[in-house]
Design a protein around this motif. Structure first.
Motif, PDB file in Angstrom:
ATOM      1  N   LYS A 195       7.138  -4.338 -14.545  1.00  0.00           N
ATOM      2  CA  LYS A 195       7.695  -5.572 -15.118  1.00  0.00           C
ATOM      3  C   LYS A 195       7.507  -6.738 -14.157  1.00  0.00           C
ATOM      4  N   GLU A 196       7.843  -6.499 -12.885  1.00  0.00           N
ATOM      5  CA  GLU A 196       7.790  -7.582 -11.893  1.00  0.00           C
ATOM      6  C   GLU A 196       6.367  -8.118 -11.724  1.00  0.00           C
ATOM      7  N   HIS A 197       5.388  -7.224 -11.730  1.00  0.00           N
ATOM      8  CA  HIS A 197       4.016  -7.660 -11.513  1.00  0.00           C
ATOM      9  C   HIS A 197       3.372  -8.242 -12.769  1.00  0.00           C
ATOM     10  N   ALA A 198       4.031  -8.075 -13.905  1.00  0.00           N
ATOM     11  CA  ALA A 198       3.468  -8.617 -15.145  1.00  0.00           C
ATOM     12  C   ALA A 198       3.912 -10.054 -15.386  1.00  0.00           C
ATOM     13  N   LYS A 199       4.899 -10.505 -14.596  1.00  0.00           N
ATOM     14  CA  LYS A 199       5.461 -11.837 -14.827  1.00  0.00           C
ATOM     15  C   LYS A 199       4.410 -12.928 -14.704  1.00  0.00           C
TER      16      LYS A 199
ATOM     17  N   SER B 113      11.045 -11.415   5.663  1.00  0.00           N
ATOM     18  CA  SER B 113      12.168 -11.185   4.759  1.00  0.00           C
ATOM     19  C   SER B 113      11.878  -9.987   3.857  1.00  0.00           C
ATOM     20  N   SER B 114      10.625  -9.834   3.478  1.00  0.00           N
ATOM     21  CA  SER B 114      10.226  -8.669   2.694  1.00  0.00           C
ATOM     22  C   SER B 114      10.460  -7.393   3.518  1.00  0.00           C
ATOM     23  N   MET B 115      10.076  -7.428   4.796  1.00  0.00           N
ATOM     24  CA  MET B 115      10.294  -6.286   5.702  1.00  0.00           C
ATOM     25  C   MET B 115      11.780  -5.975   5.825  1.00  0.00           C
TER      26      MET B 115
ATOM     27  N   CYS C 143       0.699  -5.920   0.557  1.00  0.00           N
ATOM     28  CA  CYS C 143       0.645  -7.302   0.065  1.00  0.00           C
ATOM     29  C   CYS C 143       1.896  -8.103   0.431  1.00  0.00           C
ATOM     30  N   HIS C 144       3.046  -7.455   0.406  1.00  0.00           N
ATOM     31  CA  HIS C 144       4.307  -8.160   0.703  1.00  0.00           C
ATOM     32  C   HIS C 144       4.565  -8.096   2.200  1.00  0.00           C
ATOM     33  N   THR C 145       4.075  -9.095   2.912  1.00  0.00           N
ATOM     34  CA  THR C 145       4.002  -9.001   4.372  1.00  0.00           C
ATOM     35  C   THR C 145       5.021  -9.861   5.115  1.00  0.00           C
TER      36      THR C 145
ATOM     37  N   SER D  25      16.135  -2.456   5.087  1.00  0.00           N
ATOM     38  CA  SER D  25      17.567  -2.264   4.812  1.00  0.00           C
ATOM     39  C   SER D  25      17.793  -1.385   3.585  1.00  0.00           C
ATOM     40  N   ASN D  26      16.735  -1.103   2.835  1.00  0.00           N
ATOM     41  CA  ASN D  26      16.867  -0.176   1.708  1.00  0.00           C
ATOM     42  C   ASN D  26      16.308   1.205   2.044  1.00  0.00           C
ATOM     43  N   THR D  27      16.217   1.470   3.362  1.00  0.00           N
ATOM     44  CA  THR D  27      15.779   2.783   3.843  1.00  0.00           C
ATOM     45  C   THR D  27      16.884   3.372   4.711  1.00  0.00           C
ATOM     46  N   ASP D  28      17.351   4.550   4.331  1.00  0.00           N
ATOM     47  CA  ASP D  28      18.457   5.202   5.031  1.00  0.00           C
ATOM     48  C   ASP D  28      17.918   6.159   6.095  1.00  0.00           C
TER      49      ASP D  28
ATOM     50  N   GLY E  43      16.210   8.486   3.648  1.00  0.00           N
ATOM     51  CA  GLY E  43      14.914   7.847   3.441  1.00  0.00           C
ATOM     52  C   GLY E  43      14.964   6.634   2.520  1.00  0.00           C
ATOM     53  N   GLU E  44      13.838   6.358   1.880  1.00  0.00           N
ATOM     54  CA  GLU E  44      13.670   5.143   1.085  1.00  0.00           C
ATOM     55  C   GLU E  44      14.377   5.246  -0.273  1.00  0.00           C
ATOM     56  N   SER E  45      14.949   4.125  -0.719  1.00  0.00           N
ATOM     57  CA  SER E  45      15.663   4.112  -2.004  1.00  0.00           C
ATOM     58  C   SER E  45      14.915   3.291  -3.050  1.00  0.00           C
ATOM     59  N   CYS E  46      13.694   2.923  -2.777  1.00  0.00           N
ATOM     60  CA  CYS E  46      12.926   1.985  -3.614  1.00  0.00           C
ATOM     61  C   CYS E  46      12.910   2.334  -5.100  1.00  0.00           C
ATOM     62  N   ASP E  47      12.759   3.636  -5.397  1.00  0.00           N
ATOM     63  CA  ASP E  47      12.648   4.040  -6.807  1.00  0.00           C
ATOM     64  C   ASP E  47      13.915   3.745  -7.594  1.00  0.00           C
ATOM     65  N   THR E  48      15.054   3.648  -6.919  1.00  0.00           N
ATOM     66  CA  THR E  48      16.310   3.328  -7.596  1.00  0.00           C
ATOM     67  C   THR E  48      16.178   2.044  -8.419  1.00  0.00           C
ATOM     68  N   CYS E  49      15.467   1.089  -7.907  1.00  0.00           N
ATOM     69  CA  CYS E  49      15.355  -0.202  -8.591  1.00  0.00           C
ATOM     70  C   CYS E  49      13.928  -0.529  -9.073  1.00  0.00           C
ATOM     71  N   HIS E  50      12.925   0.008  -8.387  1.00  0.00           N
ATOM     72  CA  HIS E  50      11.549  -0.460  -8.655  1.00  0.00           C
ATOM     73  C   HIS E  50      10.664   0.525  -9.411  1.00  0.00           C
ATOM     74  N   ASP E  51      11.141   1.745  -9.717  1.00  0.00           N
ATOM     75  CA  ASP E  51      10.226   2.660 -10.427  1.00  0.00           C
ATOM     76  C   ASP E  51      10.145   2.283 -11.906  1.00  0.00           C
TER      77      ASP E  51
HETATM   78  C1  HEC Z   1      19.280  -2.096  -5.132  1.00  0.00           C
HETATM   79  C2  HEC Z   1      18.001  -2.427  -5.752  1.00  0.00           C
HETATM   80  C3  HEC Z   1      16.759  -2.432  -4.841  1.00  0.00           C
HETATM   81  C4  HEC Z   1      16.316  -1.431  -3.998  1.00  0.00           C
HETATM   82  C5  HEC Z   1      16.968  -0.105  -3.696  1.00  0.00           C
HETATM   83  C6  HEC Z   1      15.052  -1.913  -3.449  1.00  0.00           C
HETATM   84  N1  HEC Z   1      14.762  -3.162  -3.945  1.00  0.00           N
HETATM   85 FE1  HEC Z   1      13.080  -4.230  -3.583  1.00  0.00          FE
HETATM   86  N2  HEC Z   1      13.831  -5.793  -4.671  1.00  0.00           N
HETATM   87  C7  HEC Z   1      15.007  -5.762  -5.394  1.00  0.00           C
HETATM   88  C8  HEC Z   1      15.204  -7.049  -6.021  1.00  0.00           C
HETATM   89  C9  HEC Z   1      16.384  -7.432  -6.927  1.00  0.00           C
HETATM   90  C10 HEC Z   1      14.104  -7.849  -5.646  1.00  0.00           C
HETATM   91  C11 HEC Z   1      13.827  -9.290  -6.069  1.00  0.00           C
HETATM   92  C12 HEC Z   1      13.199  -9.256  -7.450  1.00  0.00           C
HETATM   93  C13 HEC Z   1      12.792 -10.606  -8.002  1.00  0.00           C
HETATM   94  O1  HEC Z   1      12.688 -11.572  -7.244  1.00  0.00           O
HETATM   95  O2  HEC Z   1      12.527 -10.662  -9.224  1.00  0.00           O
HETATM   96  C14 HEC Z   1      13.253  -7.030  -4.806  1.00  0.00           C
HETATM   97  C15 HEC Z   1      12.064  -7.436  -4.250  1.00  0.00           C
HETATM   98  C16 HEC Z   1      11.161  -6.610  -3.597  1.00  0.00           C
HETATM   99  C17 HEC Z   1       9.829  -6.971  -3.152  1.00  0.00           C
HETATM  100  C18 HEC Z   1       9.213  -8.348  -3.280  1.00  0.00           C
HETATM  101  C19 HEC Z   1       9.676  -9.086  -2.041  1.00  0.00           C
HETATM  102  C20 HEC Z   1       8.936 -10.324  -1.708  1.00  0.00           C
HETATM  103  O3  HEC Z   1       9.084 -10.772  -0.546  1.00  0.00           O
HETATM  104  O4  HEC Z   1       8.218 -10.882  -2.543  1.00  0.00           O
HETATM  105  C21 HEC Z   1       9.287  -5.875  -2.557  1.00  0.00           C
HETATM  106  C22 HEC Z   1       7.905  -5.748  -1.937  1.00  0.00           C
HETATM  107  C23 HEC Z   1      10.274  -4.817  -2.622  1.00  0.00           C
HETATM  108  N3  HEC Z   1      11.388  -5.299  -3.252  1.00  0.00           N
HETATM  109  C24 HEC Z   1      10.078  -3.558  -2.099  1.00  0.00           C
HETATM  110  C25 HEC Z   1      11.080  -2.603  -1.973  1.00  0.00           C
HETATM  111  C26 HEC Z   1      10.917  -1.364  -1.243  1.00  0.00           C
HETATM  112  C27 HEC Z   1       9.652  -0.915  -0.541  1.00  0.00           C
HETATM  113  C28 HEC Z   1      12.119  -0.722  -1.340  1.00  0.00           C
HETATM  114  C29 HEC Z   1      12.501   0.606  -0.705  1.00  0.00           C
HETATM  115  C30 HEC Z   1      12.339   0.705   0.754  1.00  0.00           C
HETATM  116  C31 HEC Z   1      13.005  -1.540  -2.154  1.00  0.00           C
HETATM  117  N4  HEC Z   1      12.338  -2.679  -2.488  1.00  0.00           N
HETATM  118  C32 HEC Z   1      14.288  -1.213  -2.531  1.00  0.00           C
HETATM  119  C33 HEC Z   1      15.865  -4.687  -5.520  1.00  0.00           C
HETATM  120  C34 HEC Z   1      15.786  -3.508  -4.811  1.00  0.00           C
END
Ligand code: HEC
Ligand code: HEC
Length: 78
Positions: free
Chosen positions: A74-78, A43-45, A38-40, A50-53, A57-65
């Motif tokens: 939380k983010e999707h409930a807004k 800037s999303s890419m 969905c996030h295509t 940049s959050n993948t080493d 590997g991926e660090s997504c769970d650090t902030c998004h789990d």
């Molecule tokens: C250091 C914390 C952190 C990490 C690690 C992180 N994110 Fe995020 N991400 C954020 C923040 C902060 C936002 C903006 C949230 C907001 O706008 O409320 C965001 C936004 C997003 C969005 C929405 C972007 C958009 O264009 O609408 C997506 C999708 C996303 N992250 C995916 C990922 C994925 C996949 C990874 C791992 C590869 C990742 N994030 C790693 C903090 C992080």
């Protein structure tokens, strides 16, 4: 895209990359591929890339789990 009852917050950590020839990122790491369904935007890419080493590997769970400050639940409930 496919999950219900909050299971979208359980990331496919360590799963295989997704081959996606028509996609901006190919192959895409598993969690990135799931979110990028969905996030295509570019800037999303950039954010996901940049959050993948290259080594760890991926660090997504650090902030998004579930417990993350920016948990998808939380983010999707807004
Ligand atoms: C250091 C914390 C952190 C990490 C690690 C992180 N994110 Fe995020 N991400 C954020 C923040 C902060 C936002 C903006 C949230 C907001 O706008 O409320 C965001 C936004 C997003 C969005 C929405 C972007 C958009 O264009 O609408 C997506 C999708 C996303 N992250 C995916 C990922 C994925 C996949 C990874 C791992 C590869 C990742 N994030 C790693 C903090 C992080
Ligand atoms: C089924 C489509 C879909 C998928 C898959 C998806 N998102 Fe989203 N996401 C959205 C939509 C639509 C919004 C904006 C509306 C909302 O907040 O509910 C959003 C908003 C966000 C936001 C708030 C910032 C913003 O851009 O509004 C973050 C952070 C986010 N998503 C992260 C993620 C992460 C991380 C994943 C993968 C685990 C993911 N999303 C997967 C559809 C999706």
């Amino acid at each position: 895209m496919c999950h219900v009852n909050g299971s979208e917050a359980v990331f496919p950590i360590g799963k295989l990359d997704v081959k996606a020839p028509n996609f901006l990122m190919d192959p895409a790491p598993a969690t990135t591929a799931a979110c990028a369904a969905c996030h295509t935007t570019r800037s999303s890419m950039a954010h996901m890339s940049s959050n993948t080493d290259p080594k760890f590997g991926e660090s997504c769970d650090t902030c998004h789990d579930v417990n993350g400050k920016f948990s998808v639940l939380k983010e999707h409930a807004k």
